[in-house]
Scaffold this active site. Sequence first.
Site, PDB file in Angstrom:
ATOM      1  N   LYS A  99      14.086  85.779  35.417  1.00 63.62           N
ATOM      2  CA  LYS A  99      13.411  86.998  35.048  1.00 63.62           C
ATOM      3  C   LYS A  99      13.943  87.240  33.252  1.00 63.62           C
ATOM      4  O   LYS A  99      13.385  87.233  32.373  1.00 63.62           O
ATOM      5  CB  LYS A  99      13.675  88.226  35.689  1.00 63.62           C
ATOM      6  CG  LYS A  99      12.928  88.380  37.095  1.00 63.62           C
ATOM      7  CD  LYS A  99      13.206  89.628  38.062  1.00 63.62           C
ATOM      8  CE  LYS A  99      14.633  89.859  38.415  1.00 63.62           C
ATOM      9  NZ  LYS A  99      15.157  88.862  39.264  1.00 63.62           N
ATOM     10  N   HIS A 110      17.924  89.667  48.229  1.00 64.94           N
ATOM     11  CA  HIS A 110      17.859  91.439  48.537  1.00 64.94           C
ATOM     12  C   HIS A 110      17.211  91.587  49.611  1.00 64.94           C
ATOM     13  O   HIS A 110      16.427  92.626  49.662  1.00 64.94           O
ATOM     14  CB  HIS A 110      17.070  91.929  47.293  1.00 64.94           C
ATOM     15  CG  HIS A 110      17.850  91.729  46.098  1.00 64.94           C
ATOM     16  ND1 HIS A 110      19.013  92.025  45.695  1.00 64.94           N
ATOM     17  CD2 HIS A 110      17.124  91.180  44.821  1.00 64.94           C
ATOM     18  CE1 HIS A 110      19.138  91.764  44.350  1.00 64.94           C
ATOM     19  NE2 HIS A 110      18.111  91.284  44.013  1.00 64.94           N
ATOM     20  N   ASN A 149      14.763  95.930  33.218  1.00 68.67           N
ATOM     21  CA  ASN A 149      15.687  95.525  33.871  1.00 68.67           C
ATOM     22  C   ASN A 149      16.897  94.514  33.098  1.00 68.67           C
ATOM     23  O   ASN A 149      17.575  94.306  33.651  1.00 68.67           O
ATOM     24  CB  ASN A 149      15.354  94.765  35.074  1.00 68.67           C
ATOM     25  CG  ASN A 149      16.490  94.581  36.127  1.00 68.67           C
ATOM     26  OD1 ASN A 149      16.882  95.494  36.671  1.00 68.67           O
ATOM     27  ND2 ASN A 149      16.498  93.442  36.733  1.00 68.67           N
TER      28      ASN A 149
HETATM   29  P1  ADP Z   1      17.274  86.882  36.712  1.00 69.06           P
HETATM   30  O1  ADP Z   1      17.096  87.963  35.625  1.00 69.06           O
HETATM   31  O2  ADP Z   1      16.240  86.656  37.553  1.00 69.06           O
HETATM   32  O3  ADP Z   1      18.565  86.713  37.486  1.00 69.06           O
HETATM   33  P2  ADP Z   1      18.229  84.891  34.803  1.00 69.06           P
HETATM   34  O4  ADP Z   1      17.383  84.270  33.652  1.00 69.06           O
HETATM   35  O5  ADP Z   1      19.371  85.798  34.240  1.00 69.06           O
HETATM   36  O6  ADP Z   1      17.630  85.282  36.022  1.00 69.06           O
HETATM   37  O7  ADP Z   1      19.021  83.536  35.282  1.00 69.06           O
HETATM   38  C1  ADP Z   1      20.062  83.896  36.243  1.00 69.06           C
HETATM   39  C2  ADP Z   1      20.436  82.404  36.887  1.00 69.06           C
HETATM   40  O8  ADP Z   1      19.023  81.995  37.589  1.00 69.06           O
HETATM   41  C3  ADP Z   1      20.474  81.221  35.796  1.00 69.06           C
HETATM   42  O9  ADP Z   1      21.885  81.143  35.393  1.00 69.06           O
HETATM   43  C4  ADP Z   1      20.010  80.070  36.642  1.00 69.06           C
HETATM   44  O10 ADP Z   1      21.143  79.501  37.625  1.00 69.06           O
HETATM   45  C5  ADP Z   1      18.933  80.588  37.569  1.00 69.06           C
HETATM   46  N1  ADP Z   1      17.849  80.459  37.214  1.00 69.06           N
HETATM   47  C6  ADP Z   1      17.216  80.991  35.768  1.00 69.06           C
HETATM   48  N2  ADP Z   1      15.812  80.622  35.968  1.00 69.06           N
HETATM   49  C7  ADP Z   1      15.601  79.975  37.056  1.00 69.06           C
HETATM   50  C8  ADP Z   1      14.353  79.514  37.565  1.00 69.06           C
HETATM   51  N3  ADP Z   1      13.236  79.447  36.970  1.00 69.06           N
HETATM   52  N4  ADP Z   1      14.171  79.176  38.861  1.00 69.06           N
HETATM   53  C9  ADP Z   1      15.413  79.073  39.669  1.00 69.06           C
HETATM   54  N5  ADP Z   1      16.653  79.490  39.121  1.00 69.06           N
HETATM   55  C10 ADP Z   1      16.596  80.003  37.871  1.00 69.06           C
END
Ligand code: ADP
Length: 471
Positions: free
Chosen positions: A125, A194, A148
């Site tokens: 996200k 969650h 968020n």
């Molecule tokens: P969120 O805001 O949903 O927590 P982030 O963009 O902050 O996601 O990324 C957090 C972690 O999630 C990253 O370090 C990576 O490990 C994993 N991640 C990021 N993008 C994806 C995706 N499209 N699919 C699966 N895992 C992802």
Amino acid sequence: MIRVTTFAGKSVAVFGLGGSGLATARALEAGGASIAAWDDNAASRDAAVRAGVPLVDLSAADWSRFAALVLAPGVPLTHPAPHWTVTKAKAHGIEVIGDVELFCRERAAHCREAPFIAITGTNGKSTTTALIAHILGSVGKDVQMGGNIGTPILALEPPVDGRHYVIECSSFQIDLAPSLAPTIGVLLNLTPDHLDRHGTMENYAAIKERLVAKACHVVIGIDDVWCRAIADRLKRSNGGTVDVLSVLSPIHDGWFAEGRELVSQSGREGVTGPIARLDGIGTLRGRHNAQNALAACIVALRAGARAQDLQPALRTYPGLPHRMDEVGRLDKVLFINDSKATNADSTEKALASFDRDIYWILGGKPKEGGIGSLVPYLTRVAKAYLIGAATEDFAATLGSVVPFERSRTLEAALAAANRDAASSEGPEPVVLLSPACASYDQFKNFEQRGDTFRRLVHALPGVTIRGQGAR
Ligand code: ADP
């Protein structure tokens, strides 16, 4: 700040006084509502008083006078049990909503022309939100990013024609936003997460689906069964406006990634064929980031960017701290801060982003399930450095498959990994902090853990600080 005028002259209960709760209270007050704000936590109440937000003990208040309860997203709405304020509100027939809902109502009342791009999914996200904002900003759009990520939605600048709102939404925020109907809704992926707060996977997926159900345009990943089912439903009900994307295989009617190339076969936005390449973009390594980048490109095209704008914008994306963040280089050794990876699923994405020569620092407060799922990636790891409470658990999993040492602290781990990586024969050894654990045994949070790593890297004699790491 966005003044919330839709409750002018009414009394509103606000519960949960973290950053978004305080912003909500201020926005409601500025719009003419009278506020009764409260938090179970004394420190949060003190902070609210210091911020000039009026407190009312909601446990003793007359609830019949409230027009709504505005709940912070961290407060349980349904599971494991409704918070006591929710029970009181329900007993008095009072609606329970969140800050995203207040934004939606304000925009609907005063400025429908401000494009509203809402992003959700289990993972990716923040990256996708930041990347969309970056691309749109780089083509000269007026962009406000928050929700968020970063700034609470009601602390953003007020809506005006043409101002683009790029808003990350968690499932909790969606659950509190019944009138959510963005201009563009993005649902990246769905995996169990969650569930303590949503009961079942079915319920969690149904909440996420609400973000796209009423969107004018939908951008949706179809690489998991839950999102695929949602996409099929949306296409049946709303054929013309659903853009599907996959990073697993080419698809004939949507958008996909093939290796590091992003491709359109959707016939939409006047683009067919390759739209951009991700090779050499250090902030968008890995297949998961291809999903994020593809979604961001589709949104940007929908929002008016031109196809030729995409590649330069992707190349200048600075990345987000603590997510595969390139914090430095020492000769041929690359240092990556992936402190946000607090579970094995996230760390899997990091390990999958490098073919070999990984000097991997991991550990902390272990999560259920450990790192067993990472065993297939251990051939890429040259050596592991264990820190924190998970040390013996992880040592047992690594066993004789991969060399490891018990470093105990991040400082010792970095020193050892740096020493070993420097003597590697490979072309680009990587010292990777991707802990697959929570940080609380040794740090306040993952940010502090990542900041410590970055500071230690920057203190290495001769290190070059590049890109995002220069922050
Ligand atoms: P969120 O805001 O949903 O927590 P982030 O963009 O902050 O996601 O990324 C957090 C972690 O999630 C990253 O370090 C990576 O490990 C994993 N991640 C990021 N993008 C994806 C995706 N499209 N699919 C699966 N895992 C992802």
